[in-house]
Design an enzyme around this catalytic site. Structure first.
Site, short mmCIF file in Angstrom:
data_model
loop_
_atom_site.label_atom_id
_atom_site.label_comp_id
_atom_site.label_asym_id
_atom_site.label_seq_id
_atom_site.Cartn_x
_atom_site.Cartn_y
_atom_site.Cartn_z
CD GLU A 105 -2.45 1.42 2.71
OE1 GLU A 105 -2.73 0.39 3.35
OE2 GLU A 105 -2.73 2.57 3.10
NE ARG A 122 -0.73 8.78 5.10
CZ ARG A 122 -0.57 8.04 6.17
NH1 ARG A 122 0.46 8.25 6.96
NH2 ARG A 122 -1.43 7.10 6.45
CE LYS A 149 -6.71 2.09 7.22
NZ LYS A 149 -5.66 2.80 6.47
#
Ligand code: 3PG
Length: 201
Positions: free
Chosen positions: A34, A38, A122
């Site tokens: 993943e 950001r 998640k």
């Protein structure tokens, strides 16, 4: 969620680190990666890893709205991870056909996603939102949902999460923390990946 017990959550600041970092993780046994959106180079990092690390299954994290979802898909992301859910985000993800691991922290959010046909989520931020006892409690009335707890998961608690019936894998950044990536310490990252890959799912 069933490919490996741990999904590394990667923050890539320097595009030159993308392929060697991904290689270290994949060689250590963690194929599902993943890459968080950001940093300014995150989308290019996804493209580069897809091109240069063929064994990796590359997804995008920090999907927070339809714009970031579209950017991630355009970059070639094979799956999406979000810290939370909105109707527009989930509807766009379902329409796109790209699998999403949507973030939830409460039974109400879990139930809303179940109404949309989603049964894999998640659990975020795992430790702050109640950790192992919370997931155990959610599993009582909602046993059909499978979780990937992420946020505060580490080698010291990962096995407790993985031992739960409703946990298929965990997510975390401990295999590739900023200090090791900045130091280009791919050997240590590979070793941490090997340890993570050997955890029992
Ligand atoms: C994050 O928010 O960066 C991810 O959830 C990973 O969390 P962690 O750094 O606590 O593993």
């Amino acid at each position: 969620m069933h490919t490996s017990p741990v999904i590394p959550v990667m923050v890539i600041n320097n595009l030159e680190h993308a392929a060697p970092l991904a290689n270290a993780l994949v060689e250590g046994g963690l194929k599902v990666l993943e890459i968080t959106l950001r940093t300014p180079v995150a989308l290019d990092a996804i493209k580069q890893i897809k091109a240069e690390v063929p064994n990796a299954i590359v997804g995008a994290g920090t999907i927070i709205n339809v714009d970031t979802l579209n950017q991630a898909i355009d970059a070639g992301s094979e799956f999406l991870v979000s810290p939370g859910v909105t109707d527009s985000l989930i509807d766009a993800a379902l329409a796109s056909g790209t699998p999403i691991l949507p973030g939830v922290a409460t039974p109400g959010e879990v139930m809303k996603l179940m109404e949309k046909g989603i049964n894999a989520m998640k659990f975020f931020p795992a430790e702050a939102a109640g950790g192992v006892p919370m997931l155990k409690s959610i599993g009582g009335p909602l046993p059909q949902v499978t979780f990937c707890p992420t946020g505060g998961v580490s080698p010291s608690n990962a096995e407790q999460y993985l031992a739960l019936k409703n946990v298929a894998c965990v997510g975390g950044s401990w295999m590739a923390p900023a200090n090791l990536v900045d130091a280009e310490n791919w050997d240590e990252i590979k070793q941490r990946a090997e340890q993570a890959a050997s955890l029992k799912a």
